[in-house]
Design a protein around this motif. Structure first.
Motif, PDB file in Angstrom:
ATOM      1  N   UNK A 274       0.854  -1.058  -0.194  1.00 22.05           N
ATOM      2  CA  UNK A 274      -0.097  -0.086  -0.033  1.00 22.05           C
ATOM      3  C   UNK A 274       0.737   1.223   0.034  1.00 22.05           C
ATOM      4  N   UNK A 275       2.043   1.021   0.396  1.00 23.45           N
ATOM      5  CA  UNK A 275       3.012   2.292   0.419  1.00 23.45           C
ATOM      6  C   UNK A 275       3.944   2.450  -0.838  1.00 23.45           C
ATOM      7  N   UNK A 276       3.398   1.767  -1.881  1.00 20.76           N
ATOM      8  CA  UNK A 276       4.210   1.680  -3.207  1.00 20.76           C
ATOM      9  C   UNK A 276       4.387   2.787  -3.726  1.00 20.76           C
ATOM     10  N   UNK A 277       5.689   3.324  -4.405  1.00 16.68           N
ATOM     11  CA  UNK A 277       5.611   4.568  -4.942  1.00 16.68           C
ATOM     12  C   UNK A 277       5.928   4.379  -6.634  1.00 16.68           C
ATOM     13  N   UNK A 278       6.018   3.050  -6.857  1.00 19.73           N
ATOM     14  CA  UNK A 278       6.409   2.854  -8.177  1.00 19.73           C
ATOM     15  C   UNK A 278       5.029   2.321  -8.914  1.00 19.73           C
ATOM     16  N   UNK A 279       4.413   1.481  -8.175  1.00 23.82           N
ATOM     17  CA  UNK A 279       2.969   0.989  -8.821  1.00 23.82           C
ATOM     18  C   UNK A 279       1.650   1.614  -8.267  1.00 23.82           C
ATOM     19  N   UNK A 280       0.637   1.758  -9.025  1.00 21.71           N
ATOM     20  CA  UNK A 280       0.518   0.896 -10.360  1.00 21.71           C
ATOM     21  C   UNK A 280       0.945   1.618 -11.685  1.00 21.71           C
ATOM     22  N   UNK A 281       1.302   0.510 -12.313  1.00 22.47           N
ATOM     23  CA  UNK A 281       1.749   0.998 -13.928  1.00 22.47           C
ATOM     24  C   UNK A 281       0.753   0.475 -14.743  1.00 22.47           C
ATOM     25  N   UNK A 282       0.605   0.894 -15.906  1.00 20.01           N
ATOM     26  CA  UNK A 282       0.012   0.508 -16.987  1.00 20.01           C
ATOM     27  C   UNK A 282       0.820   0.559 -18.429  1.00 20.01           C
ATOM     28  N   UNK A 283       0.952  -0.452 -19.243  1.00 18.94           N
ATOM     29  CA  UNK A 283       1.588  -0.649 -20.550  1.00 18.94           C
ATOM     30  C   UNK A 283       0.717  -0.728 -21.576  1.00 18.94           C
ATOM     31  N   UNK A 284       0.962  -0.261 -22.542  1.00 18.19           N
ATOM     32  CA  UNK A 284      -0.124  -0.372 -23.546  1.00 18.19           C
ATOM     33  C   UNK A 284       0.619  -0.719 -24.880  1.00 18.19           C
ATOM     34  N   UNK A 285       0.236  -1.605 -25.879  1.00 14.60           N
ATOM     35  CA  UNK A 285       0.793  -1.774 -26.927  1.00 14.60           C
ATOM     36  C   UNK A 285      -0.125  -1.650 -28.143  1.00 14.60           C
ATOM     37  N   UNK A 286       0.082  -0.853 -29.139  1.00 13.06           N
ATOM     38  CA  UNK A 286      -0.790  -0.882 -30.178  1.00 13.06           C
ATOM     39  C   UNK A 286      -0.421  -1.908 -31.157  1.00 13.06           C
ATOM     40  N   UNK A 287      -1.240  -2.527 -31.864  1.00 15.38           N
ATOM     41  CA  UNK A 287      -1.179  -3.516 -32.993  1.00 15.38           C
ATOM     42  C   UNK A 287      -0.199  -3.183 -33.703  1.00 15.38           C
ATOM     43  N   UNK A 288       0.445  -1.822 -33.959  1.00 14.99           N
ATOM     44  CA  UNK A 288       1.214  -1.771 -34.869  1.00 14.99           C
ATOM     45  C   UNK A 288       2.697  -1.292 -34.300  1.00 14.99           C
ATOM     46  N   UNK A 289       2.618  -1.323 -32.955  1.00 18.39           N
ATOM     47  CA  UNK A 289       3.921  -1.304 -32.227  1.00 18.39           C
ATOM     48  C   UNK A 289       4.622  -2.503 -31.892  1.00 18.39           C
TER      49      UNK A 289
END
Length: 148
Positions: free
Chosen positions: A128-143
């Motif tokens: 609960x004290x995380x300073x890094x997370x949450x994170x979201x990654x996204x990959x487009x179909x052309x990437x």
């Protein structure tokens, strides 16, 4: 003199009619550009691009190699062209490790599916004290890799 008045009235009616027609045409053009679809079904071909159980299990297996993994879920929805991966960590780990293994996971999907689906990865920590997370990654179909 009556004839002059009739002519000016007729000219006014013609001008008003022309303006009304132009306004209606502009409205139709704007409406068609803003609100009509392109005519193609964005889900076209989804039935021939099935994410297999082997692909999902392979993704889960690779992500489970990370330390401090609590759970990994891979979800697809037949009404979208998005694969969603949810990773829950027991505690924080270096974010670069997550980024590296996330891009390695892409090799578990067929080339055909990578070109068809967008892929999202959601990483959260139970710390609960995380300073890094949450994170979201996204990959487009052309990437070729995730953007964070």
């Amino acid at each position: 003199m009556k004839k002059g008045k009739d002519n000016s009235k007729t000219i006014k009616i013609i001008i008003f009619s022309i303006i009304a027609i132009v306004v209606i045409l502009l409205f139709v053009l704007i409406y068609n550009n803003l609100f009509s679809g392109s005519g193609s079904n964005r889900l076209e071909g989804i039935s021939s691009h099935i994410i297999t159980k082997d692909e999902m299990e392979s993704v889960k297996g690779k992500l489970n190699e990370l330390e401090n993994i609590d759970s990994v879920d891979v979800n697809t929805n037949p009404k979208t062209k998005i694969v969603k991966i949810f990773v829950r960590l027991k505690d924080d780990i270096e974010f670069d490790k997550v980024k590296t293994i996330s891009n390695e996971v892409l090799t578990d999907f067929s080339e055909d599916n990578l070109k068809f689906y967008d892929i999202e990865i959601f990483v959260e920590s139970l710390n609960s004290e995380s300073t890094v997370y949450p994170q979201i990654g996204y990959k487009h179909k052309t990437s070729s890799e995730f953007a964070w």
